[in-house]
Design an enzyme around this catalytic site. Structure first.
Site, short mmCIF file in Angstrom:
data_model
loop_
_atom_site.label_atom_id
_atom_site.label_comp_id
_atom_site.label_asym_id
_atom_site.label_seq_id
_atom_site.Cartn_x
_atom_site.Cartn_y
_atom_site.Cartn_z
N GLU A 113 -65.70 67.71 -56.13
CA GLU A 113 -66.28 68.97 -56.59
C GLU A 113 -66.32 69.15 -58.10
O GLU A 113 -65.96 70.22 -58.61
CB GLU A 113 -65.54 70.16 -55.93
CG GLU A 113 -65.52 70.08 -54.43
CD GLU A 113 -64.80 71.27 -53.77
OE1 GLU A 113 -64.16 72.06 -54.47
OE2 GLU A 113 -64.89 71.39 -52.52
N GLU A 145 -66.85 66.18 -44.33
CA GLU A 145 -66.12 67.40 -43.92
C GLU A 145 -67.00 68.29 -43.05
O GLU A 145 -67.13 69.49 -43.27
CB GLU A 145 -65.67 68.19 -45.17
CG GLU A 145 -64.87 67.35 -46.16
CD GLU A 145 -64.35 68.14 -47.36
OE1 GLU A 145 -64.38 69.38 -47.35
OE2 GLU A 145 -63.89 67.49 -48.32
C1 XIL Z 1 -59.41 73.05 -47.22
C2 XIL Z 1 -58.41 72.98 -46.07
O1 XIL Z 1 -59.12 72.79 -44.87
C3 XIL Z 1 -57.58 74.24 -46.01
O2 XIL Z 1 -56.54 74.11 -45.06
C4 XIL Z 1 -56.99 74.56 -47.39
O3 XIL Z 1 -56.34 75.80 -47.35
C5 XIL Z 1 -58.05 74.57 -48.45
O4 XIL Z 1 -58.75 73.34 -48.44
N1 XIL Z 1 -63.51 71.17 -49.60
C6 XIL Z 1 -62.55 70.18 -49.57
C7 XIL Z 1 -61.38 70.32 -48.68
O5 XIL Z 1 -62.72 69.14 -50.22
O6 XIL Z 1 -60.23 69.72 -49.20
C8 XIL Z 1 -61.10 71.76 -48.34
O7 XIL Z 1 -60.05 71.81 -47.37
C9 XIL Z 1 -62.35 72.43 -47.84
C10 XIL Z 1 -63.42 72.43 -48.89
#
Ligand code: XIL
Length: 335
Positions: free
Chosen positions: A132, A239
């Site tokens: 990001e 994701e």
């Molecule tokens: C999220 C997790 O799922 C949560 O449990 C945590 O509180 C915050 O992070 N982008 C990403 C992930 O790259 O690491 C994130 O994961 C979601 C958004």
């Protein structure tokens, strides 16, 4: 079920899921082993959790995920090495509380990456190295994070170089969200092209794929994958979840009367979106090398808390009882 996503998609890509240690026993573990052949630690390898103090690492959770994967023959994607969120308190400051210099921060990044990547060398096949780094505002290029404020663009290049040095065999990813939106795609493409032209060791782009019923369109997704493929990069969906709510950037509180309702209409649209997405992904055999869901089932999804705390969401292929949803059958139903 005696076949799972991993079997139906054997000829296409790995099928993965994000997990926490608490998922690795009981019915959730059974579902993981039936359906998936790749794991991503949902939080356990992020810098805050795994490196809480400069001289102290916390390995237990990450180790338990890697050990489970080794024991059952699953692969692991490492997530992640450099991000502006979930960073440890000590990272950007010296012992007097003053912001560190670029030299100090890069040394810390180097030591962190070497320690974590080397520990799991040979057990983690791919790393999200930088997560990001592009700004949300289309007018800006890179996000104005402390990484950027202290190091400028260099932290990105360095993170990839350190990771490659630590494990030359690992596949190295740049990972981001909303990358299919044309205004963001342009900027992620610009970054990737810069890195590729400068021979920085980056191999692939991760599309986080926190999607909604509205976006991305099939054309946007296709176009995005094609653009990165044209740079010689692989692509993974890292994701995946398809929220039943429209995308919101800001975190906010639950509004009075607001509650999550999974209507037949929303489910119908979600099924159609899942079907469309996997039709596109199957067209990119050889380029799309993995698809990872962000959580196992609707029983637990990070979207129950984000961006609106306490609003139930239903973004995955398995329901709150871990049973396959109709969307699951659409995803596995192809010739
Ligand atoms: C999220 C997790 O799922 C949560 O449990 C945590 O509180 C915050 O992070 N982008 C990403 C992930 O790259 O690491 C994130 O994961 C979601 C958004």
């Amino acid at each position: 079920l005696n076949k799972g996503l991993k079997d139906y998609y054997k000829k296409y890509f790995y099928m993965g899921v994000a997990v926490a240690p608490r998922h690795l026993s009981g019915p959730q573990a059974e579902l993981i082993l039936e359906q998936y052949n790749s794991l991503t630690p949902e939080n356990a390898m992020k810098m805050g959790p795994i490196h809480p103090r400069e001289d102290q690492y916390f390995w237990r959770d990450a180790d338990s995920i890697v050990n489970f994967a080794q024991h059952h023959g699953l692969r692991v994607r490492g997530h992640n090495l450099c991000w502006h969120e979930q960073t440890p308190d000590w990272l950007f400051k010296d012992s007097t509380g003053k912001q560190v210099t670029k030299e100090v921060l890069l040394k810390r990044l180097h030591d962190h990456i070497f320690t974590v990547v080397k520990r799991y060398q040979g057990k983690i096949y791919a790393w999200d190295v930088v997560n990001e780094a592009i700004d949300d505002d289309p007018k800006n290029f890179l996000r104005n994070s402390l990484w950027y404020q202290i190091c400028g663009e260099d932290f990105i290049v360095k993170a990839f170089e350190y990771a490659h040095e630590a494990d030359p065999k690992a596949i190295l990813f740049y990972n981001d969200y909303n990358t299919e939106r044309p205004e963001k795609m342009e900027r992620v493409y610009k970054l990737m092209k810069k890195l590729v032209d400068a021979k920085v060791p980056v191999n692939a782009v991760g599309l986080q794929a926190h999607w909604s019923l509205e976006e991305p369109s099939a054309a946007e997704l296709r176009n995005t994958i094609q653009k990165f493929a044209s740079l010689g990069l692989k692509v993974q969906i890292t994701e995946l979840d398809i929220s039943i709510y429209p995308w919101e950037k800001e975190r906010r509180a639950l509004r009075p009367g607001e509650k999550g309702e999974y209507t037949p209409e929303l489910e119908k649209r979600q099924i159609a979106k899942y079907k469309e997405v996997f039709e596109v992904l199957r067209q990119f055999k050889g380029t799309v090398t993995g698809v990872t869901f962000w959580n196992i089932s609707d029983q637990y999804t990070w979207l129950d808390e984000y961006p609106v705390r306490g609003r139930k969401n239903f973004p995955l292929l398995f329901d709150t009882n871990l049973k396959p949803k109709n969307a699951y059958y659409e995803v596995i139903n192809f010739k």
